[in-house]
Design a protein around this motif. Structure first.
Motif, PDB file in Angstrom:
ATOM      1  N   SER B 609       5.404  14.545 -12.665  1.00 61.00           N
ATOM      2  CA  SER B 609       6.670  14.039 -12.282  1.00 61.00           C
ATOM      3  C   SER B 609       7.591  14.131 -13.480  1.00 61.00           C
ATOM      4  CB  SER B 609       6.563  12.810 -11.808  1.00 61.00           C
ATOM      5  OG  SER B 609       5.899  11.964 -12.383  1.00 61.00           O
ATOM      6  N   GLU B 610       7.193  13.679 -14.822  1.00 59.73           N
ATOM      7  CA  GLU B 610       7.808  13.893 -15.941  1.00 59.73           C
ATOM      8  C   GLU B 610       8.506  15.183 -16.190  1.00 59.73           C
ATOM      9  OE1 GLU B 610       6.027   9.994 -18.182  1.00 59.73           O
ATOM     10  OE2 GLU B 610       5.431  11.914 -18.836  1.00 59.73           O
ATOM     11  N   LEU B 611       7.696  16.336 -15.666  1.00 59.82           N
ATOM     12  CA  LEU B 611       8.107  17.672 -16.355  1.00 59.82           C
ATOM     13  C   LEU B 611       9.597  18.056 -15.668  1.00 59.82           C
ATOM     14  CD1 LEU B 611       4.929  19.669 -15.500  1.00 59.82           C
ATOM     15  CD2 LEU B 611       5.821  19.114 -17.850  1.00 59.82           C
ATOM     16  N   PRO B 612      10.032  17.901 -14.663  1.00 60.67           N
ATOM     17  CA  PRO B 612      11.564  18.395 -14.205  1.00 60.67           C
ATOM     18  C   PRO B 612      12.454  17.494 -15.126  1.00 60.67           C
ATOM     19  CG  PRO B 612      10.197  17.702 -12.363  1.00 60.67           C
ATOM     20  CD  PRO B 612       9.412  17.623 -13.386  1.00 60.67           C
ATOM     21  N   GLU B 613      12.320  16.090 -15.351  1.00 62.05           N
ATOM     22  CA  GLU B 613      13.223  15.270 -16.003  1.00 62.05           C
ATOM     23  C   GLU B 613      13.261  15.706 -17.366  1.00 62.05           C
ATOM     24  OE1 GLU B 613      11.670  11.391 -16.009  1.00 62.05           O
ATOM     25  OE2 GLU B 613      11.290  11.329 -13.597  1.00 62.05           O
ATOM     26  N   ILE B 614      12.187  16.017 -18.154  1.00 57.21           N
ATOM     27  CA  ILE B 614      11.991  16.595 -19.448  1.00 57.21           C
ATOM     28  C   ILE B 614      12.813  17.735 -19.678  1.00 57.21           C
ATOM     29  CG2 ILE B 614      10.594  17.482 -21.208  1.00 57.21           C
ATOM     30  CD1 ILE B 614       8.522  15.258 -20.461  1.00 57.21           C
ATOM     31  N   TRP B 615      12.599  18.725 -18.630  1.00 59.28           N
ATOM     32  CA  TRP B 615      13.328  20.033 -18.766  1.00 59.28           C
ATOM     33  C   TRP B 615      14.757  20.119 -18.514  1.00 59.28           C
ATOM     34  CZ3 TRP B 615      12.610  24.374 -21.085  1.00 59.28           C
ATOM     35  CH2 TRP B 615      11.120  24.556 -21.444  1.00 59.28           C
ATOM     36  N   GLU B 616      15.280  18.849 -17.710  1.00 59.65           N
ATOM     37  CA  GLU B 616      16.687  18.716 -17.563  1.00 59.65           C
ATOM     38  C   GLU B 616      17.352  18.583 -18.799  1.00 59.65           C
ATOM     39  OE1 GLU B 616      17.165  15.828 -14.515  1.00 59.65           O
ATOM     40  OE2 GLU B 616      18.022  17.274 -12.984  1.00 59.65           O
ATOM     41  N   GLN B 617      16.727  17.738 -19.580  1.00 62.77           N
ATOM     42  CA  GLN B 617      17.282  17.498 -20.869  1.00 62.77           C
ATOM     43  C   GLN B 617      17.194  18.580 -21.949  1.00 62.77           C
ATOM     44  OE1 GLN B 617      16.122  13.750 -22.872  1.00 62.77           O
ATOM     45  NE2 GLN B 617      15.398  12.676 -20.920  1.00 62.77           N
ATOM     46  N   LEU B 618      15.872  19.290 -21.811  1.00 64.77           N
ATOM     47  CA  LEU B 618      15.846  20.531 -22.753  1.00 64.77           C
ATOM     48  C   LEU B 618      16.902  21.420 -22.283  1.00 64.77           C
ATOM     49  CD1 LEU B 618      12.009  20.631 -23.008  1.00 64.77           C
ATOM     50  CD2 LEU B 618      13.501  19.891 -24.736  1.00 64.77           C
ATOM     51  N   ILE B 619      17.175  21.681 -21.196  1.00 65.97           N
ATOM     52  CA  ILE B 619      18.127  22.952 -20.840  1.00 65.97           C
ATOM     53  C   ILE B 619      19.423  22.324 -20.883  1.00 65.97           C
ATOM     54  CG2 ILE B 619      19.294  23.952 -18.794  1.00 65.97           C
ATOM     55  CD1 ILE B 619      15.973  23.843 -17.510  1.00 65.97           C
ATOM     56  N   ALA B 620      19.815  21.093 -20.937  1.00 68.87           N
ATOM     57  CA  ALA B 620      21.176  20.755 -21.005  1.00 68.87           C
ATOM     58  C   ALA B 620      21.228  20.809 -22.768  1.00 68.87           C
ATOM     59  CB  ALA B 620      21.344  19.229 -20.917  1.00 68.87           C
ATOM     60  N   ALA B 621      20.158  20.850 -23.371  1.00 77.09           N
ATOM     61  CA  ALA B 621      20.405  21.116 -24.998  1.00 77.09           C
ATOM     62  C   ALA B 621      20.369  22.446 -25.380  1.00 77.09           C
ATOM     63  CB  ALA B 621      19.477  20.377 -25.890  1.00 77.09           C
ATOM     64  N   GLY B 622      20.176  23.450 -24.454  1.00 73.94           N
ATOM     65  CA  GLY B 622      20.265  24.938 -24.520  1.00 73.94           C
ATOM     66  C   GLY B 622      18.983  25.605 -24.852  1.00 73.94           C
ATOM     67  N   PHE B 623      17.653  24.703 -24.342  1.00 73.50           N
ATOM     68  CA  PHE B 623      16.483  25.424 -24.445  1.00 73.50           C
ATOM     69  C   PHE B 623      16.225  26.117 -23.048  1.00 73.50           C
ATOM     70  CE2 PHE B 623      15.780  22.166 -27.600  1.00 73.50           C
ATOM     71  CZ  PHE B 623      15.136  22.850 -28.606  1.00 73.50           C
ATOM     72  N   GLU B 624      15.298  27.157 -23.384  1.00 76.98           N
ATOM     73  CA  GLU B 624      14.824  27.901 -22.030  1.00 76.98           C
ATOM     74  C   GLU B 624      13.236  27.978 -21.978  1.00 76.98           C
ATOM     75  OE1 GLU B 624      17.418  31.763 -21.570  1.00 76.98           O
ATOM     76  OE2 GLU B 624      16.071  32.062 -23.000  1.00 76.98           O
ATOM     77  N   THR B 625      12.615  28.157 -21.010  1.00 76.44           N
ATOM     78  CA  THR B 625      11.252  28.108 -20.908  1.00 76.44           C
ATOM     79  C   THR B 625      10.637  28.931 -21.840  1.00 76.44           C
ATOM     80  OG1 THR B 625       9.179  28.215 -19.385  1.00 76.44           O
ATOM     81  CG2 THR B 625      11.029  29.826 -19.025  1.00 76.44           C
ATOM     82  N   GLY B 626       9.514  28.804 -22.486  1.00 73.40           N
ATOM     83  CA  GLY B 626       8.720  29.436 -23.434  1.00 73.40           C
ATOM     84  C   GLY B 626       7.604  30.307 -22.931  1.00 73.40           C
ATOM     85  N   HIS B 627       7.357  30.054 -21.573  1.00 67.45           N
ATOM     86  CA  HIS B 627       6.219  31.055 -20.959  1.00 67.45           C
ATOM     87  C   HIS B 627       4.971  30.734 -21.525  1.00 67.45           C
ATOM     88  CE1 HIS B 627       9.742  32.980 -19.536  1.00 67.45           C
ATOM     89  NE2 HIS B 627       9.271  33.085 -18.547  1.00 67.45           N
TER      90      HIS B 627
END
Lengths: 122, 835
Positions: B609-627
């Protein structure tokens, strides 16, 4: 003496993912519920706990059929479990708990043992 | 009834092989067997001696175990050299006493020949024969910078490779005008020299060493007869072998003029109770310095001791195929064309560095010998023609021409006669293999176990597989290439079906071309094919149930059911602000943080359940998924390149970012890694990647199909001095061909090794467009690149997709009780009690 059981409502049809599993928390602990629409009956419930790793992950495994038996593959070490009997296909000494499951209107219900403390309270 | 005593002197490969043969035969019951070994260790594989420097241990190289000797009732006396032989009394003498024999087998092997050069006793002069020699060389190399091998033969070049692997500047000094004078001719030797020098080994031919004296800049100086000299820190003599025949000489057995214990066809010496096998034996005035003839002698002698009147050693094939310093070299039969009337056909392409020579009989019907340098792919076929006297085709030159110039395909296993020798180490013919299959061996593994084929030097592995597959197919045993029980197709065939028929879902594919409902083998494989073809979001409703858990949740599951997160950091370049965001997110969610080998940051311990929350923050900072979870491009590692580095010649970081942005998200049969180095110092370790790019003064060199991990493989040089655009187009084509034709979970290295025609074929398809598919490959790649989306961005923005990230759908606040934590080195790690 047979432990007392109840039919606990755990989720609704909208929560299910076709050809896959979800995890629910029940009086008996974590349970994985699978929905395989091509089968009749289409619902299966087994323990969510992978006996090989101890981790609660079985709902996140891939489903399918092997020699006609419906199975889920553990996402950690890939052993297969029969969704009807809970038997592990790779190790006959290992099996997981299965639970009777039914569709009641829009609700999915599992037959799980009632916890001792709840029995006393009742 | 008392048993006779059989003594074997020498515990090397041939001596061990003899014992294996003997104990498996009825005669074993007649003898008490004693074995004396001079070395401390049990017999080991000297053919693969140089692997000792690459990390193999004596245990890896050992031919058997002490337990095996005990089980067979063989008394093994190691570290006990035999110093005397009394033929009248029939005793051998060691420092510990005298031992009686009824039959004596000399398997004493050979010793390295050290030319009588003044100064050769210097402590930094070595030979290359035993594990002790190698230990001494390693110790000497530690404080040295350079090393010389005296002798440019087969073993000398092995030794040079070993010196190079110890980090020394390696030199080879050869008396003859060319390398490997026994096996190669002038052109072949010249090409080999060129290739070896390209690898950084310096070759000095026509040099006769006159003295070894103290050096000025290094430990030693070698003076040559032409008044030149060479300084070096250590010297390894590899100037040939001499048969170890001292015992025979001292006891008056017949020996050859130039050494060697004379034996007859039964491997028996001038004393009927004494036998000799292997490199110490002289048969028909010849010493055989290879393991396969030694094994043949061992088998012959075992048969003789069993009373087989017919058993005879009749000479042996001295053909060799090997990789020296990574360069293919092959020599077959009469390589120098000494047969009267012999004629030659030569193919010499200096451009790509391939040399092939066929020696054919006067009537043009038989192949007598051959020389190959640079590419051994024709070796198996040529060897079969030569060994079995198969009639040559009308245009024999087609056997060594490249396919693009009308070259014939390799000789199929069907064309081989039953007598064709497949494995010369263990003397296994095609007929033996057919016999094993008829007796019930149903696959390659059981044929190997039954016949021992391909368990010696391993040179026949590919040929053996072809023969076994072909024979099984002939007998109606289907050699299944099926993906699993649900699809009677290989991955490549399924890819074709999906692409050609425009199939976009698993359910359509299995309904039309499969059976049942799928499994954890075919579902992810088809999911990957669909993604490679159509590039739809992997969590689209139809595709969700196809994905492995890592793809489903776009993170890597760890042993306690939590996940790790690897945001993309293209080329390993990251701003301080982004680095701070990673730190802050890791702190907020208490994630264990580790730097990966691919120049990224891995954050461990996030719950579902933390995964989408964490990714919201990372995407806001300009990160993309690393596959990091996908069978897809992982990272493009880079060194800092010409922007900062004194030595860099190109902007490696810029190119790495460009490549990573281009190929990110592409689904492939397995993970794909790339790297870009800014100069030949190769700090990005590009040659260990699927695709490695190394800058040159003029552009980029591309290496393909390398691998690290469990089975390391150096990438092959594919194209040189490419411009930016050429580089990208070339990678496009190779990647897409791999995506289309590889097996499920097959890395590029294995794909290449299994590709018929190998590197050359790949070059023809990709660089010369021999199949006319390059435009289509590029178009396909452009389509994938054009439809890229960050899977995590799409997922966090879609409430339906986010629903999947609930740990327990009916209890959002419930913490998974098995996820227990402790602290180690100031970070959180799981405590998981196994069930």
């Amino acid at each position: 003496m047979k432990a007392r059981t109840c039919w606990e409502a755990v989720c609704t049809v909208e929560d299910l993912v076709p050809e896959s599993g979800i995890a629910v928390w029940t009086a008996a602990g974590p349970v994985a519920v699978f929905y395989l629409p091509h089968r009749l009956p289409a619902l299966f419930a087994i323990s969510h706990t992978d006996p090989f790793s101890g981790a609660n992950v079985l709902a996140r495994g891939l489903t399918g059929d092997l020699k006609g038996q419906p199975v889920v593959a553990s996402p950690l070490y890939k052993q297969h479990f029969n969704l009807v009997t809970g038997q592990c296909l790779e190790d006959e000494a290992v099996s997981v708990q299965t639970y009777p499951v039914l569709l009641d209107g829009n609700e999915i219900r599992l037959e799980v043992p009632v916890k001792q403390s709840e029995t006393e309270a009742a | 009834m008392s048993k006779k005593t059989l003594i074997v002197v020498g515990n090397g490969m041939v001596g061990h092989h003899f014992l294996e043969q003997l104990v498996a035969s009825p005669a074993a019951a007649d003898y008490d067997i004693l074995v004396f070994g001079e070395e401390k260790q049990l017999a080991y594989d000297r053919v693969h001696l140089s692997e000792y420097f690459a990390g193999s241990t004596h245990a890896d190289l050992a031919m058997g175990t002490a337990d095996w000797y005990t089980e067979q009732g063989i008394q093994l006396l190691l570290n006990e050299p035999v110093t005397g032989l009394d033929r009248d009394q029939r005793t051998v003498t060691t420092p510990k006493g005298d031992y009686h024999y009824d039959e004596l087998v000399l398997a004493t092997g050979s010793y390295p020949f050290v030319p009588p050069i003044e100064g050769r006793e210097h402590p930094h002069c070595f030979v290359y024969r035993t594990l002790e020699d190698l230990d001494a060389i390693r110790a000497s190399a530690q404080a040295g910078k350079s090393g010389v091998v005296v002798g440019g033969g087969l073993l000398g070049l092995e030794a040079a490779n070993a010196l190079k692997s110890l980090g020394l500047q390696a030199h080879v000094v050869e008396f003859a005008p060319r390398l490997m004078p026994v096996q190669l001719d002038t052109d072949g030797g010249a090409l080999l020299r060129h290739k070896i020098e390209e690898l950084g080994v310096q070759v000095h031919t026509e040099k006769a060493t006159t003295a070894i004296v103290a050096g000025e800049e290094a430990r030693l100086r070698m003076n040559f007869s032409d008044d030149s000299h060479l300084e070096t820190d250590l010297i390894v003599f590899s100037a040939g072998i001499r048969p170890q025949d001292a015992l025979a000489r001292s006891s008056g057995l017949e020996v050859g003029e130039r050494g060697g214990i004379v034996v007859n066809d039964q491997c028996t010496t001038s004393d009927p109770h004494i036998h000799a096998i292997g490199e110490c034996a002289l048969w028909d005035q010849r010493i055989f310095g290879l393991v396969a003839p030694g094994y043949t002698m061992a088998r012959t002698l075992a048969s003789v001791l069993n009373g087989d009147q017919e058993a005879a050693f009749t000479g042996a094939d001295m053909s060799t195929k090997l990789k020296l310093l990574g360069v293919d070299v092959g020599s077959i039969g009469d390589a120098h064309g000494q047969t009267p009337g012999a004629r030659n056909i030569r193919f010499n392409d200096e451009q790509i560095g391939h040399y092939r020579r066929m020696v054919i009989s006067e009537d043009g019907k038989k192949l007598l010998g051959a020389i190959l340098v640079g590419d051994n792919s024709h070796y198996d076929t040529l060897l079969q023609y030569a060994l079995n006297g198969i009639a040559l085709p009308d245009n024999p030159e087609t056997l060594i021409l490249p396919e693009s110039q009308g070259g014939a395909p390799a000789l199929g296993p069907d064309a081989l006669p039953e007598t064709a020798s497949i494995c010369s180490c263990h003397n296994v013919t095609k007929g033996d293999i057919c016999g094993a299959i008829d007796a019930g061996c149903g696959d390659l593994g059981s044929v190997k176990a039954e016949t021992k084929a391909s368990t010696g030097c391993g040179g026949c592995t590919a040929l053996l597989k072809n023969v076994v597959d072909s024979e099984l197919e002939k007998r109606g045993v289907e050699v299944s290439k099926d993906l699993c029980e649900h699809f009677p197709y290989s991955r490549q065939e399924l890819f074709h079906l999906v692409k050609v028929n425009g199939i976009r879902t698993f359910s359509t594919l299995i309904r039309q071309h499969g059976r049942g409902h799928g499994c954890d083998i075919c579902k992810p494989a088809v999911g990957s094919i669909l993604a490679s073809c159509w590039n739809e979001h992997i969590l689209a409703t139809d595709h969700v149930p196809l994905q492995d858990t890592n793809d489903t949740f776009m993170a890597n599951m760890q042993k306690n059911g939590t996940y790790s997160i690897v945001p993309r950091i293209p080329g390993g370049e990251i701003t301080p602000d982004k680095l701070i965001v990673l730190g802050e997110v890791a702190k907020q969610y208490n994630l264990y943080t580790k730097i990966t080998g691919g120049q990224r940051v891995d954050l461990f311990g996030a719950t579902l359940s933390e995964l989408p929350e964490i990714w919201e923050q990372l995407i806001a900072a300009g990160f993309e998924t690393g596959h990091a979870y996908g069978k897809s491009l992982r990272t493009v590692k880079s060194c800092v390149g010409s922007t900062w580095c004194r030595y860099g010649v190109q902007d490696s970081v810029g190119m790495a970012i460009r490549l990573e942005d281009r190929y990110k998200g592409l689904r492939a049969p397995h993970k794909v890694k790339m790297a870009v180095s800014g100069c030949t110092r190769e700090c990005a370790e590009a040659q260990s990647k699927d695709f490695g790019v190394i800058a040159t003064e003029n552009g980029w060199n591309l290496y393909v199909c390398g691998n690290g991990g469990m089975r390391p493989r150096h990438a092959d040089l594919f194209a040189t001095d490419l411009s930016d655009e050429e580089l990208i187009r070339t990678i496009d084509r190779v990647v897409m061909l791999y995506v289309r034709t590889a097996d499920r979970l097959q890395r590029t290295s294995v794909w290449m090794e299994n590709l018929e025609g190998g590197l050359e074929y790949l070059k023809q398809v990709v660089l010369e467009d021999s199949l006319g598919i390059c435009a289509e490959l590029e178009e396909h790649m452009d389509g994938i690149v054009g439809t890229y989306q960050c899977e995590w961005k799409t997922a966090v923005e879609d409430p339906e997709k986010r629903k999947r990230f609930r740990e327990f759908v009916n209890a959002p606040e419930k913490k998974d009780p098995v996820q227990q934590w402790t602290t180690e080195r100031d970070q959180r790690r799981p405590v998981l009690e196994s069930a």
